[in-house]
Design a protein around this motif. Structure first.
Motif, PDB file in Angstrom:
ATOM      1  N   VAL A  18       0.852  -1.186   0.000  1.00 20.10           N
ATOM      2  CA  VAL A  18       0.000   0.000   0.000  1.00 20.10           C
ATOM      3  C   VAL A  18       0.896   1.247   0.000  1.00 20.10           C
ATOM      4  CG1 VAL A  18      -2.036  -1.016   1.077  1.00 20.10           C
ATOM      5  CG2 VAL A  18      -0.237  -0.125   2.516  1.00 20.10           C
ATOM      6  N   PRO A  19       0.470   2.328  -0.681  1.00 18.74           N
ATOM      7  CA  PRO A  19       1.326   3.522  -0.795  1.00 18.74           C
ATOM      8  C   PRO A  19       1.217   4.493   0.380  1.00 18.74           C
ATOM      9  CG  PRO A  19      -0.617   3.777  -2.131  1.00 18.74           C
ATOM     10  CD  PRO A  19      -0.684   2.385  -1.547  1.00 18.74           C
ATOM     11  N   HIS A  20       0.749   4.035   1.532  1.00 13.35           N
ATOM     12  CA  HIS A  20       0.672   4.891   2.715  1.00 13.35           C
ATOM     13  C   HIS A  20       0.868   4.021   3.953  1.00 13.35           C
ATOM     14  CE1 HIS A  20      -3.320   3.294   3.611  1.00 13.35           C
ATOM     15  NE2 HIS A  20      -3.536   3.369   2.301  1.00 13.35           N
ATOM     16  N   TYR A  21       1.154   4.680   5.075  1.00 12.15           N
ATOM     17  CA  TYR A  21       1.323   3.966   6.337  1.00 12.15           C
ATOM     18  C   TYR A  21       0.731   4.827   7.445  1.00 12.15           C
ATOM     19  CZ  TYR A  21       3.457   1.938  10.476  1.00 12.15           C
ATOM     20  OH  TYR A  21       3.653   1.384  11.707  1.00 12.15           O
ATOM     21  N   THR A  22      -0.098   4.225   8.295  1.00 11.93           N
ATOM     22  CA  THR A  22      -0.677   4.926   9.432  1.00 11.93           C
ATOM     23  C   THR A  22       0.138   4.601  10.675  1.00 11.93           C
ATOM     24  OG1 THR A  22      -2.860   4.725   8.439  1.00 11.93           O
ATOM     25  CG2 THR A  22      -2.775   5.325  10.760  1.00 11.93           C
ATOM     26  N   MET A  23       0.721   5.633  11.267  1.00 15.06           N
ATOM     27  CA  MET A  23       1.545   5.442  12.458  1.00 15.06           C
ATOM     28  C   MET A  23       0.651   5.202  13.669  1.00 15.06           C
ATOM     29  SD  MET A  23       4.619   8.100  11.848  1.00 15.06           S
ATOM     30  CE  MET A  23       5.450   7.470  13.272  1.00 15.06           C
TER      31      MET A  23
END
Length: 97
Positions: A18-23
């Motif tokens: 996926v092109p995003h990451y949730t911290m």
């Protein structure tokens, strides 16, 4: 001579990208955002994607290393090492009295 047909890797189904990451604190890091990595002295990295291996659950992030504003290498890190750079704020206008 004809064109070659694209061959898909037999292991491609093992990886979820996926092109995003949730911290953990709720901040979302998007593709092409500049980040720093804990333990990497002085280096900045351009976030590319968050990868999870579906059979084992191991996850990591893929980044490009930046040196002098130029992309110079592909690196992978565990997500707990991400240290996002603060967003730049707008300049306040001075009050005229």
């Amino acid at each position: 001579m004809g064109r070659r047909k694209a061959v898909k890797s037999p292991l491609a189904h093992l990886y979820h990208r996926v092109p995003h990451y949730t911290m953990p604190d709720g901040r979302i890091i998007e593709k092409d955002e500049i980040i720093k990595i804990k333990g990497e002295h002085g280096g900045k990295f351009k976030f590319l994607e968050h990868v999870t291996r579906t059979d084992s659950g191991i996850e990591w992030i893929d980044c490009f290393e930046l040196r002098g504003g130029v992309l110079c290498g592909w690196r992978s890190f565990y997500p707990d090492r991400i240290k996002p750079l603060p967003k730049t704020r707008r300049k306040r206008r001075k009050k005229v009295i």
